[in-house]
Motif scaffolding. Structure first.
Motif, PDB file in Angstrom:
ATOM      1  N   MET A  15       0.839  -0.904   0.061  1.00  0.00           N
ATOM      2  CA  MET A  15       0.037  -0.060  -0.080  1.00  0.00           C
ATOM      3  C   MET A  15       0.915   1.270  -0.106  1.00  0.00           C
ATOM      4  O   MET A  15       0.487   2.161  -0.785  1.00  0.00           O
ATOM      5  CB  MET A  15      -1.167   0.102   1.434  1.00  0.00           C
ATOM      6  CG  MET A  15      -2.064   1.141   1.482  1.00  0.00           C
ATOM      7  SD  MET A  15      -3.160   0.911   0.012  1.00  0.00           S
ATOM      8  CE  MET A  15      -4.344  -0.210   0.568  1.00  0.00           C
ATOM      9  N   THR A  18       2.275   1.907  -3.470  1.00  0.00           N
ATOM     10  CA  THR A  18       1.358   2.313  -4.469  1.00  0.00           C
ATOM     11  C   THR A  18       0.889   3.677  -4.245  1.00  0.00           C
ATOM     12  O   THR A  18       0.652   4.469  -5.118  1.00  0.00           O
ATOM     13  CB  THR A  18      -0.085   1.393  -4.121  1.00  0.00           C
ATOM     14  OG1 THR A  18       0.349  -0.033  -4.562  1.00  0.00           O
ATOM     15  CG2 THR A  18      -1.150   1.698  -5.132  1.00  0.00           C
ATOM     16  N   LEU A  19       0.583   4.084  -2.988  1.00  0.00           N
ATOM     17  CA  LEU A  19       0.178   5.500  -2.714  1.00  0.00           C
ATOM     18  C   LEU A  19       1.207   6.691  -3.049  1.00  0.00           C
ATOM     19  O   LEU A  19       1.000   7.639  -3.580  1.00  0.00           O
ATOM     20  CB  LEU A  19      -0.084   5.525  -1.160  1.00  0.00           C
ATOM     21  CG  LEU A  19      -1.352   4.935  -0.857  1.00  0.00           C
ATOM     22  CD1 LEU A  19      -1.886   4.975   0.656  1.00  0.00           C
ATOM     23  CD2 LEU A  19      -2.602   4.828  -1.729  1.00  0.00           C
ATOM     24  N   SER A  33      -2.760   6.729   5.553  1.00  0.00           N
ATOM     25  CA  SER A  33      -3.065   5.742   4.594  1.00  0.00           C
ATOM     26  C   SER A  33      -2.530   4.545   4.365  1.00  0.00           C
ATOM     27  O   SER A  33      -2.850   3.495   3.979  1.00  0.00           O
ATOM     28  CB  SER A  33      -3.751   6.225   3.205  1.00  0.00           C
ATOM     29  OG  SER A  33      -4.865   7.279   3.474  1.00  0.00           O
ATOM     30  N   GLU A  34      -1.112   4.888   4.252  1.00  0.00           N
ATOM     31  CA  GLU A  34      -0.112   3.672   3.980  1.00  0.00           C
ATOM     32  C   GLU A  34      -0.442   2.412   4.705  1.00  0.00           C
ATOM     33  O   GLU A  34       0.107   1.424   4.360  1.00  0.00           O
ATOM     34  CB  GLU A  34       1.237   4.196   4.166  1.00  0.00           C
ATOM     35  CG  GLU A  34       1.747   5.317   3.387  1.00  0.00           C
ATOM     36  CD  GLU A  34       1.193   6.636   3.732  1.00  0.00           C
ATOM     37  OE1 GLU A  34       1.168   7.654   3.001  1.00  0.00           O
ATOM     38  OE2 GLU A  34       0.623   6.918   4.965  1.00  0.00           O
ATOM     39  N   HIS A  38      -7.430  -0.684   3.156  1.00  0.00           N
ATOM     40  CA  HIS A  38      -8.386  -0.291   2.069  1.00  0.00           C
ATOM     41  C   HIS A  38      -8.380   1.533   2.090  1.00  0.00           C
ATOM     42  O   HIS A  38      -8.172   1.820   2.850  1.00  0.00           O
ATOM     43  CB  HIS A  38      -9.966  -0.458   2.252  1.00  0.00           C
ATOM     44  CG  HIS A  38     -10.659   0.046   1.208  1.00  0.00           C
ATOM     45  ND1 HIS A  38     -11.104  -0.440   0.016  1.00  0.00           N
ATOM     46  CD2 HIS A  38     -11.597   1.263   1.357  1.00  0.00           C
ATOM     47  CE1 HIS A  38     -11.883   0.233  -0.363  1.00  0.00           C
ATOM     48  NE2 HIS A  38     -12.167   1.293   0.052  1.00  0.00           N
ATOM     49  N   PHE A  51      -7.742   1.191  -3.582  1.00  0.00           N
ATOM     50  CA  PHE A  51      -6.816   0.132  -3.408  1.00  0.00           C
ATOM     51  C   PHE A  51      -7.050  -0.559  -2.197  1.00  0.00           C
ATOM     52  O   PHE A  51      -7.466  -0.072  -0.986  1.00  0.00           O
ATOM     53  CB  PHE A  51      -5.410   0.821  -3.225  1.00  0.00           C
ATOM     54  CG  PHE A  51      -5.076   1.771  -4.423  1.00  0.00           C
ATOM     55  CD1 PHE A  51      -4.643   1.422  -5.503  1.00  0.00           C
ATOM     56  CD2 PHE A  51      -5.272   3.160  -4.275  1.00  0.00           C
ATOM     57  CE1 PHE A  51      -4.456   2.135  -6.824  1.00  0.00           C
ATOM     58  CE2 PHE A  51      -4.950   3.863  -5.154  1.00  0.00           C
ATOM     59  CZ  PHE A  51      -4.605   3.489  -6.487  1.00  0.00           C
ATOM     60  N   ASP A  52      -7.147  -1.957  -2.471  1.00  0.00           N
ATOM     61  CA  ASP A  52      -7.231  -3.118  -1.432  1.00  0.00           C
ATOM     62  C   ASP A  52      -5.730  -3.726  -1.289  1.00  0.00           C
ATOM     63  O   ASP A  52      -5.337  -4.172  -2.459  1.00  0.00           O
ATOM     64  CB  ASP A  52      -8.187  -3.776  -1.630  1.00  0.00           C
ATOM     65  CG  ASP A  52      -9.719  -3.174  -1.366  1.00  0.00           C
ATOM     66  OD1 ASP A  52      -9.912  -2.894  -0.303  1.00  0.00           O
ATOM     67  OD2 ASP A  52     -10.246  -2.774  -2.434  1.00  0.00           O
ATOM     68  N   THR A  53      -5.339  -4.183  -0.109  1.00  0.00           N
ATOM     69  CA  THR A  53      -4.296  -5.165  -0.048  1.00  0.00           C
ATOM     70  C   THR A  53      -4.694  -6.374  -0.331  1.00  0.00           C
ATOM     71  O   THR A  53      -5.745  -6.896  -0.455  1.00  0.00           O
ATOM     72  CB  THR A  53      -3.793  -5.247   1.385  1.00  0.00           C
ATOM     73  OG1 THR A  53      -4.622  -5.564   2.174  1.00  0.00           O
ATOM     74  CG2 THR A  53      -3.199  -3.561   1.942  1.00  0.00           C
TER      75      THR A  53
END
Length: 135
Positions: A15, A18-19, A33-34, A38, A51-53
């Motif tokens: 995550m 991605t972020l 959020s990291e 979700h 985004f979902d792990t």
């Protein structure tokens, strides 16, 4: 009742990585959020990108496994000008992301490039090669 298109969801391995990638493209996510399973970003026009792990998806989809090759989804970002495509591509590749397709003048009238996000999803960068008359 007619269903309304509302959200694009992507399963991610990391995550934070991605972020970091999508923040470089202008998307905004809440601080902290990291560490969430979700995360969503508001998109123009009212859509959301979520985004979902992998762990999140595995928690409710029995026997789920990540794809073994790159997916069949790509996301495109309008960069306003051909120079904007080149600059965004160079910034992302310079930050260590994999350039899939160097900027080029596509036959359909756009400056076009593709960079892979941390999970290998294609992220297209584009801009019109010329401004329409009167525009």
């Amino acid at each position: 009742m007619t269903p309304r298109f509302d959200l694009i969801g992507i399963v991610v391995s990391d995550m934070a990585a991605t972020l970091a990638f999508y923040r470089r493209l202008g998307l905004e996510f809440p601080a902290g959020s990291e560490d969430q399973p979700h995360v969503e970003a508001a998109l123009p026009g009212g859509l959301r990108l979520a985004f979902d792990t992998e762990a999140t998806i595995s928690s409710f989809v029995e026997n789920w496994e990540p794809p073994r090759s790159s997916g069949r989804i790509s996301i495109a970002f309008h960069c306003e000008t051909p120079a904007g495509v080149d600059a965004t591509y160079e910034e992302l590749v310079g930050a260590g992301y994999h350039g899939e397709l160097k900027p080029w003048d596509a036959f359909w009238g756009q400056r076009y490039a593709t960079v892979a996000d941390p999970d290998g999803n294609g992220v297209d960068l584009f801009a019109p090669l010329s401004t329409p008359a009167g525009g």
